[in-house]
Scaffold this motif. Structure first.
Motif, PDB file in Angstrom:
ATOM      1  N   ASP A 164      49.929  44.062  38.253  1.00 39.77           N
ATOM      2  CA  ASP A 164      49.049  43.846  39.398  1.00 39.77           C
ATOM      3  C   ASP A 164      47.998  44.948  39.507  1.00 39.77           C
ATOM      4  O   ASP A 164      46.825  44.667  39.788  1.00 39.77           O
ATOM      5  CB  ASP A 164      49.876  43.771  40.688  1.00 39.77           C
ATOM      6  N   GLN A 165      48.395  46.181  39.305  1.00 41.75           N
ATOM      7  CA  GLN A 165      47.446  47.289  39.392  1.00 41.75           C
ATOM      8  C   GLN A 165      46.421  47.236  38.263  1.00 41.75           C
ATOM      9  O   GLN A 165      45.237  47.479  38.480  1.00 41.75           O
ATOM     10  CB  GLN A 165      48.206  48.621  39.355  1.00 41.75           C
ATOM     11  N   TRP A 166      46.844  46.908  37.058  1.00 39.86           N
ATOM     12  CA  TRP A 166      45.894  46.785  35.953  1.00 39.86           C
ATOM     13  C   TRP A 166      44.956  45.604  36.168  1.00 39.86           C
ATOM     14  O   TRP A 166      43.756  45.687  35.863  1.00 39.86           O
ATOM     15  CB  TRP A 166      46.637  46.617  34.633  1.00 39.86           C
ATOM     16  N   ASN A 167      45.478  44.501  36.689  1.00 37.78           N
ATOM     17  CA  ASN A 167      44.625  43.334  36.963  1.00 37.78           C
ATOM     18  C   ASN A 167      43.571  43.645  38.027  1.00 37.78           C
ATOM     19  O   ASN A 167      42.450  43.135  37.956  1.00 37.78           O
ATOM     20  CB  ASN A 167      45.487  42.159  37.421  1.00 37.78           C
ATOM     21  N   GLU A 168      43.920  44.479  38.992  1.00 39.19           N
ATOM     22  CA  GLU A 168      42.964  44.859  40.030  1.00 39.19           C
ATOM     23  C   GLU A 168      41.816  45.677  39.438  1.00 39.19           C
ATOM     24  O   GLU A 168      40.644  45.472  39.777  1.00 39.19           O
ATOM     25  CB  GLU A 168      43.678  45.658  41.119  1.00 39.19           C
ATOM     26  N   ILE A 169      42.138  46.606  38.525  1.00 36.76           N
ATOM     27  CA  ILE A 169      41.092  47.387  37.867  1.00 36.76           C
ATOM     28  C   ILE A 169      40.202  46.480  37.028  1.00 36.76           C
ATOM     29  O   ILE A 169      38.963  46.589  37.052  1.00 36.76           O
ATOM     30  CB  ILE A 169      41.723  48.487  36.992  1.00 36.76           C
ATOM     31  N   ALA A 170      40.800  45.547  36.283  1.00 34.46           N
ATOM     32  CA  ALA A 170      40.024  44.631  35.442  1.00 34.46           C
ATOM     33  C   ALA A 170      39.146  43.716  36.290  1.00 34.46           C
ATOM     34  O   ALA A 170      38.002  43.412  35.911  1.00 34.46           O
ATOM     35  CB  ALA A 170      40.972  43.808  34.574  1.00 34.46           C
ATOM     36  N   PHE A 194      36.099  45.717  37.391  1.00 32.49           N
ATOM     37  CA  PHE A 194      35.181  45.920  36.274  1.00 32.49           C
ATOM     38  C   PHE A 194      34.365  44.665  36.011  1.00 32.49           C
ATOM     39  O   PHE A 194      33.167  44.731  35.711  1.00 32.49           O
ATOM     40  CB  PHE A 194      35.949  46.318  35.009  1.00 32.49           C
ATOM     41  N   ASN A 195      34.981  43.512  36.120  1.00 29.63           N
ATOM     42  CA  ASN A 195      34.279  42.257  35.870  1.00 29.63           C
ATOM     43  C   ASN A 195      33.275  41.952  36.982  1.00 29.63           C
ATOM     44  O   ASN A 195      32.174  41.475  36.730  1.00 29.63           O
ATOM     45  CB  ASN A 195      35.277  41.117  35.738  1.00 29.63           C
ATOM     46  N   GLU A 196      33.647  42.259  38.229  1.00 26.96           N
ATOM     47  CA  GLU A 196      32.765  41.977  39.356  1.00 26.96           C
ATOM     48  C   GLU A 196      31.565  42.917  39.382  1.00 26.96           C
ATOM     49  O   GLU A 196      30.433  42.485  39.635  1.00 26.96           O
ATOM     50  CB  GLU A 196      33.540  42.085  40.670  1.00 26.96           C
ATOM     51  N   LYS A 197      31.788  44.195  39.136  1.00 23.96           N
ATOM     52  CA  LYS A 197      30.718  45.189  39.291  1.00 23.96           C
ATOM     53  C   LYS A 197      29.925  45.414  38.010  1.00 23.96           C
ATOM     54  O   LYS A 197      28.724  45.676  38.054  1.00 23.96           O
ATOM     55  CB  LYS A 197      31.311  46.514  39.765  1.00 23.96           C
ATOM     56  N   TRP A 198      30.581  45.342  36.861  1.00 28.62           N
ATOM     57  CA  TRP A 198      29.920  45.726  35.613  1.00 28.62           C
ATOM     58  C   TRP A 198      29.967  44.628  34.561  1.00 28.62           C
ATOM     59  O   TRP A 198      29.602  44.870  33.409  1.00 28.62           O
ATOM     60  CB  TRP A 198      30.553  47.009  35.069  1.00 28.62           C
ATOM     61  N   ASN A 199      30.422  43.432  34.944  1.00 34.20           N
ATOM     62  CA  ASN A 199      30.339  42.243  34.085  1.00 34.20           C
ATOM     63  C   ASN A 199      31.004  42.435  32.723  1.00 34.20           C
ATOM     64  O   ASN A 199      30.485  42.023  31.690  1.00 34.20           O
ATOM     65  CB  ASN A 199      28.870  41.830  33.879  1.00 34.20           C
TER      66      ASN A 199
END
Length: 427
Positions: free
Chosen positions: A167-173, A176-181
Motif C-alpha cells: 500500500d505504501q509503495w502504491n501510494e508513492i507510485a 509519481f504518475n499524477e504529478k510527473w507522469n
C-alpha cells in the motif's frame, strides 16, 4: 668467569633503568608552577557568564517571539517556527539534557538545540556561534554532534522510514504518475557529494573526481520531495553506482524483501512491468532501475523516453537543492571529521522530511526579507537533453529483461494512453 661478568652487567643495566624510571616519575610529579605552565586565570570567562541574559536564545529569539510582525524572523533564524521548535525539543530532550553540578550549570537543552539548528542553517564556525550564543567553542564542538545524532534517531522511525508494504509503495507510485507522469515509479535515486575539509591522516581516501574531499549522500526521493531512503558516509572516491550497489537498499532489492507490489501492465498495454526507480547514467540498469538511452543518434521514442525519465528523475536533484538552500552548512566545505559530517548530514535529511510534513509551504514557497512568500516554480527549470549529453556505452552488462522493460516504457510513452502534450516540444 663469564657468568659473573654477565650477572654484573645485568645488575648495572637494571640499576640504570631503575634510576631513569625514578627520575621520570619525579619529573611528572613536579607541581604546575615549577613546570613553567601558566595557571588558569579564571574558571569561566566573564562574557560567557552573561549567556542567561545576553545570549542569542534568551535575547534574540525571545525578541523574535514577542514581536508579532517579526515572528517570521524566528523561522528564518532556525528554519522552523516556534511551535515546531518546541515539538522537536520535546522529542530530543531526554537524549541531550544534562544535569547541573556543584561546579557549574549545564547548558540547557533548548540552547543546545537552538545552537545546533543555527549551525545547520548558517554553516557558521564554532567561534562565530560562540560569540552569538555565549557558549565556549569547545563546548559547542562537543554537543552539536550529540544533538544531530539525537535528531536523527528520534525522527527516522516516523519521518524517514522506508515503506514496508504494498500500500505504501502504491501510494508513492500513484503520486509519481499524477504529478510527473511516470507510472510504476517508486522513487528517484541519485548521489550528492557532501564537501568537507581534508581529514587528517586520511590521504586521498575522501578525494573525489571533482578535486575536493567529500562523503557521498545516496538518496531515494518520492514525488513530494521527501527522502525515502538515505545512505551516508561512503568516501567520495566511490562512484554513485558503486555506493548504491553496496547499499542495504540494493541488497533488499536483490533479496525481494522490500514488499514491492507485483508487476502489472501499464495502461493500455499487456506486458507486465515491475515497479522501478529512475536514475542517470552513473547507475547500472537492472530490472527495478531504469536509466536513459545513451548516445546521440536516438529515435523519437528514445528521446521521448529520456525526457520523461529525466522529468521524473530531477525530483531527487530538487530535493538536494531544497535541503542545501535551507541548511547553508552544505554551501561550503564542512569543518568536521567524516564521522561528525555524517551525523550532520543524516540529521539534516531527517529535519528536511520533518519540516515538509509540518509546514505546508516548505517546498512551494520561501520568504523574502520582508516576510512575503515567493513561490518556487520547479517546472520552469530547464532540463539538459539527456540524448545530447551522454556518450554511447557498451550494453553487454545490461540484462535482456531490463532492456525489454525500458522498451515497454518507451512504447507506452508514445501511445495514446501514455503520451503527454508537451513531450513533443523536447524532440
Amino acid at each position: 668467569m663469564d657468568t659473573q661478568r654477565q650477572k654484573k652487567l645485568a645488575a648495572i643495566i637494571y640499576i640504570c633503568y631503575y634510576i631513569k624510571r625514578k627520575r621520570c616519575l619525579e619529573k611528572n610529579s613536579i607541581p604546575r608552577k615549577k613546570r613553567n605552565m601558566t595557571p588558569r586565570s579564571v574558571w569561566v570567562n566573564e562574557w560567557l557568564l552573561k549567556r542567561c541574559t545576553e545570549g542569542a536564545y534568551e535575547k534574540t529569539l525571545r525578541e523574535f517571539r514577542e514581536i508579532n510582525n517579526q515572528k517570521y524572523l524566528f523561522k528564518n533564524y532556525l528554519r522552523m517556527n516556534e511551535t515546531t521548535f518546541s515539538e522537536l525539543l520535546k522529542k530530543i530532550s531526554p537524549f541531550v539534557k544534562k544535569n547541573d553540578t556543584n561546579m557549574r550549570k549545564a547548558v540547557p537543552d533548548c540552547e543546545r538545540l537552538a545552537c545546533t539548528l543555527r549551525f545547520l542553517a548558517s554553516g557558521d564556525s564554532f567561534k562565530s556561534l560562540s560569540v552569538v550564543f555565549r557558549i565556549a567553542p569547545n563546548t559547542i564542538s562537543l554537543f552539536i554532534p550529540e544533538v544531530c545524532d539525537a535528531i536523527y534517531k528520534t525522527l527516522k522511525d516516523e519521518y524517514l522510514q522506508v515503506p514496508s508494504n504494498e500500500d505504501q509503495w502504491n501510494e508513492i507510485a500513484r503520486k509519481f504518475n499524477e504529478k510527473w507522469n511516470f507510472p510504476n515509479c517508486i522513487g528517484a535515486v541519485d548521489g550528492k557529494h557532501i564537501l568537507m575539509e581534508a581529514p587528517t591522516r586520511c590521504g586521498s581516501t575522501y578525494f573525489n573526481y571533482k578535486g575536493t574531499h567529500s562523503i557521498v549522500l545516496m538518496a531515494i526521493a518520492d514525488a513530494e520531495y521527501k527522502f525515502v531512503y538515505i545512505d551516508v558516509g561512503c568516501n567520495g572516491r566511490v562512484s554513485d553506482g558503486g555506493v548504491f550497489g553496496k547499499s542495504t537498499f540494493q541488497h533488499a532489492l536483490n533479496m525481494n524483501s522490500l514488499g514491492l507490489p507485483s508487476s502489472r501492465p501499464l495502461e493500455g498495454r499487456e506486458l507486465n512491468v515491475p515497479y522501478v526507480l529512475v536514475a542517470d547514467d552513473a547507475f547500472r540498469m537492472q530490472k527495478h532501475l531504469l536509466k536513459p538511452y545513451p548516445g546521440r543518434n536516438l529515435s523519437a521514442g528514445q528521446r521521448i523516453f529520456n525526457y520523461r525519465l529525466s522529468r521524473a528523475r530531477r525530483i531527487v536533484e530538487n530535493v538536494f537543492g531544497i535541503m542545501a538552500k535551507r541548511f547553508q552548512v552544505f554551501s561550503r566545505p564542512i569543518r568536521l571529521n567524516p564521522t561528525k559530517t555524517t551525523k550532520v548530514t543524516m540529521a539534516s535529511c531527517a529535519l528536511h522530511n520533518f519540516l515538509i510534513t509540518k509546514s505546508s509551504n516548505y517546498v512551494e514557497s520561501q520568504t523574502d526579507e520582508e516576510g512575503n512568500l515567493i513561490p518556487i516554480e520547479f517546472n520552469q527549470v530547464s532540463l539538459r537533453p539527456v540524448q545530447e549529453g551522454t556518450v554511447e556505452q557498451p550494453n553487454n552488462y545490461i540484462s535482456n529483461e531490463a532492456k525489454e522493460i525500458r522498451r515497454e516504457f518507451e512504447e507506452y510513452f508514445m501511445s495514446v494512453n501514455g503520451e503527454v502534450p508537451f513531450q513533443y516540444r523536447h524532440l
